[in-house]
Design a protein around this motif. Structure first.
Motif, PDB file in Angstrom:
ATOM      1  N   ALA A  80       9.397  -5.385  10.195  1.00 56.52           N
ATOM      2  CA  ALA A  80       8.343  -5.749   9.249  1.00 56.52           C
ATOM      3  C   ALA A  80       8.779  -6.831   8.268  1.00 56.52           C
ATOM      4  O   ALA A  80       7.964  -7.434   7.586  1.00 56.52           O
ATOM      5  N   LEU A  82      10.326  -6.442   5.457  1.00 56.01           N
ATOM      6  CA  LEU A  82      10.038  -5.928   4.118  1.00 56.01           C
ATOM      7  C   LEU A  82      11.226  -5.086   3.657  1.00 56.01           C
ATOM      8  O   LEU A  82      12.022  -4.628   4.480  1.00 56.01           O
ATOM      9  N   SER A 128      -1.275   0.261  15.023  1.00 57.64           N
ATOM     10  CA  SER A 128      -1.338  -0.577  13.817  1.00 57.64           C
ATOM     11  C   SER A 128      -2.748  -1.014  13.459  1.00 57.64           C
ATOM     12  O   SER A 128      -3.004  -1.457  12.344  1.00 57.64           O
ATOM     13  N   THR A 261       3.744   3.837   8.622  1.00 59.82           N
ATOM     14  CA  THR A 261       2.617   2.959   8.292  1.00 59.82           C
ATOM     15  C   THR A 261       2.285   3.058   6.809  1.00 59.82           C
ATOM     16  O   THR A 261       2.072   2.041   6.130  1.00 59.82           O
ATOM     17  N   ILE A 264       5.002   1.251   4.812  1.00 58.04           N
ATOM     18  CA  ILE A 264       4.870  -0.213   4.910  1.00 58.04           C
ATOM     19  C   ILE A 264       3.764  -0.701   3.990  1.00 58.04           C
ATOM     20  O   ILE A 264       3.925  -1.696   3.269  1.00 58.04           O
ATOM     21  N   ILE A 265       2.624   0.004   3.998  1.00 51.01           N
ATOM     22  CA  ILE A 265       1.514  -0.369   3.120  1.00 51.01           C
ATOM     23  C   ILE A 265       1.914  -0.207   1.657  1.00 51.01           C
ATOM     24  O   ILE A 265       1.604  -1.055   0.810  1.00 51.01           O
ATOM     25  N   GLY A 268       4.355  -2.925   0.642  1.00 54.57           N
ATOM     26  CA  GLY A 268       3.620  -4.187   0.580  1.00 54.57           C
ATOM     27  C   GLY A 268       2.816  -4.296  -0.699  1.00 54.57           C
ATOM     28  O   GLY A 268       2.739  -5.362  -1.326  1.00 54.57           O
ATOM     29  N   LYS A 274       1.175  -9.673   1.737  1.00 53.57           N
ATOM     30  CA  LYS A 274       0.150  -9.310   2.715  1.00 53.57           C
ATOM     31  C   LYS A 274       0.717  -8.362   3.770  1.00 53.57           C
ATOM     32  O   LYS A 274       1.788  -8.602   4.329  1.00 53.57           O
ATOM     33  N   VAL A 275       0.015  -7.281   4.012  1.00 49.10           N
ATOM     34  CA  VAL A 275       0.357  -6.349   5.097  1.00 49.10           C
ATOM     35  C   VAL A 275      -0.843  -6.262   6.023  1.00 49.10           C
ATOM     36  O   VAL A 275      -1.885  -5.726   5.650  1.00 49.10           O
ATOM     37  N   ARG A 279       1.985  -7.006  11.056  1.00 54.51           N
ATOM     38  CA  ARG A 279       3.200  -6.618  10.336  1.00 54.51           C
ATOM     39  C   ARG A 279       3.494  -5.133  10.522  1.00 54.51           C
ATOM     40  O   ARG A 279       4.639  -4.729  10.684  1.00 54.51           O
ATOM     41  N   ILE A 280       2.445  -4.331  10.480  1.00 59.30           N
ATOM     42  CA  ILE A 280       2.626  -2.897  10.712  1.00 59.30           C
ATOM     43  C   ILE A 280       3.134  -2.656  12.126  1.00 59.30           C
ATOM     44  O   ILE A 280       4.043  -1.853  12.353  1.00 59.30           O
TER      45      ILE A 280
END
Length: 451
Positions: A80, A82, A128, A261, A264-265, A268, A274-275, A279-280
């Motif tokens: 990702a 991130l 995703s 998930t 990641i959100i 972000g 931006k996610v 990216r997910i």
């Protein structure tokens, strides 16, 4: 600062080797207890000796480091990119213990992890696409419950970490945790930005020194044992493939993909980047690829660590290269058992005092997201209230689903997955199914005009 540097997205900013190593060490200290706990529990359940459990822990550190580097640095379609720390997931612990205690052994666990992870890898781009079902009402609930679900961990650390120990919940343990918490607060009052950002690391070091002076810390065993040890391939035998074990781990895989998930959100949102579904998908592929490779070195399924999302929020250090440095430290710890023993000697109440701030910060980030919602719309109120309440059930009473089928327990034992599933389903019900959409109410002023 140059104009070019200001245009760099925060997660792509490189802070230099020294700062990256220092901030990366903070991430390692934050998640160290969490990454060694699953192999410890599974190893004990499998009846392994202390030296064998030590191999499981070393493998967890080594693979977690490699997985973190892959997630943060990334290659094409994988990672990702991130600031996400990877490690052995807690979601699969109960399932793996069940497999090893019902005759399958570790070899069946490793076979199930490999197959389930490969299936998850190919499911990633489809999974995703659920990003469109994550408006602020959903993401806010998930981020909030991530923090709330981690707070009991911090409380257990503050009390001593081990319920069976005679000093569990002692005044001394809790006082040590409170002193560490006080140090974190004092350091954050500093006008020096570097001190504020390193407050967690400095508080853990200072808390450990205080613990040692008061006779709490035991560092006598740090020098005992091997200093350097390379992980062996298939140290516990070749994997075997049993259908029931694979199906059980596949359910765990779906839970882990849901939680990753959400992480990641969440990160972000904190980083301010931006996610999207791509990216997910890349993040989930890194998760699953690392999980599929982990059994080769003797480790288990990997997942993003929610507690480190809180560290990103509280320090304001959003660079993925900082977390990559933390991944390198984990790799070194996996190769240098002496360093692992040094960090393991840090008194658990010290980690609890720091964890209280970290995990609370995650919840606060979720509340900030929830503040963007218009609660004049009844449906938003229902989504948030019900989702958070559902997520709190397993946190309040872990045995709530004890009489349900194993697959159901695996799916809902986590407050994070419970909230995530409930919030997504309610959001679909209220916002994506036309037959259930509430009719738009006529504003009062318009109604008066009509009359």
């Amino acid at each position: 600062m140059t104009e070019q540097s200001t245009n760099i997205s925060p997660e792509h900013e490189y802070l230099g080797a020294g700062k990256s190593a220092a901030y990366g060490l903070q991430h390692v200290l934050t998640m160290y207890g969490g990454i060694i706990a699953p192999p410890l529990i599974v190893g004990t359940g499998a009846g392994l000796e202390a030296t064998q459990i030590g191999l499981l822990i070393a493998a967890a550190l080594f693979v977690g480091g490699l997985a973190t580097i892959l997630q943060t640095i990334g290659v094409k379609y994988i990672g990702a990119k991130l600031p996400l720390v990877q490690g052995v997931s807690f979601a699969g612990v109960a399932t793996m213990v069940a497999i090893v205690t019902t005759g399958g052994g570790l070899s069946a666990v490793y076979g199930a992890v490999i197959v389930a992870s490969l299936i998850g890898f190919f499911l990633a781009p489809y999974f995703s696409r659920i990003i469109r079902f994550f408006p602020p009402a959903v993401t806010g609930c998930v981020i909030t419950i991530i923090g709330l679900s981690l707070l009991p961990v911090a409380v257990r650390w503050m009390m001593g970490g081990n319920k069976n120990a005679p000093e569990w919940g002692s005044v001394e343990n809790i006082s040590l945790a409170v002193m560490t918490l006080a140090i974190v607060i004092c350091l954050n009052l500093s006008r020096n930005a570097s001190i504020r950002r390193l407050s967690i690391l400095l508080a853990i070091v200072m808390g450990s020194v205080l613990a040692y002076l008061f006779g709490f810390g035991d560092f006598s065993k740090v020098g005992h044992g091997a200093w350097v040890q390379f992980p062996s391939f298939f140290a516990f035998g070749m994997p075997t493939f049993e259908l029931s074990a694979i199906i059980s781990m596949l359910i765990v895989t779906l839970v882990i993909m849901t939680e990753t998930t959400a992480d990641i959100i969440a990160v972000g949102e904190i980083v301010g980047t931006k996610v999207d579904s791509e990216r997910i998908s890349n993040g989930l592929r890194a998760d699953m690829f690392s999980s599929a490779v982990a059994p080769i070195f003797g480790s288990f399924m990997q997942s993003a660590f929610a507690q480190n999302v809180g560290l990103v929020a509280i320090t304001g250090i959003k660079s993925r290269f900082v977390v990559a440095a933390g991944g390198m430290i984990l790799v070194v710890l996996g190769l240098l058992p002496i360093m692992g023993r040094l960090i393991a000697a840090i008194p658990v109440p010290v980690l609890g005092g720091a964890g209280l701030v970290l995990f609370g910060t995650v919840a606060a980030s979720g509340i900030r997201t929830l503040a963007k919602i218009d609660y004049n719309e009844q449906k938003n109120l229902i989504i948030v209230a019900t989702s958070i309440a559902a997520g709190m059930i397993p946190i309040i009473d872990y045995s709530f689903y004890a009489n349900f089928p194993k697959w159901f327990q695996t799916l809902f034992h986590s407050g994070i997955s419970s909230t995530c599933l409930m919030a997504i389903l309610l959001n679909i019900l209220f916002n994506h199914l036309p037959m259930f959409k509430p009719k738009t109410e006529v504003p009062e002023k318009v109604a008066e005009t009509l009359h």
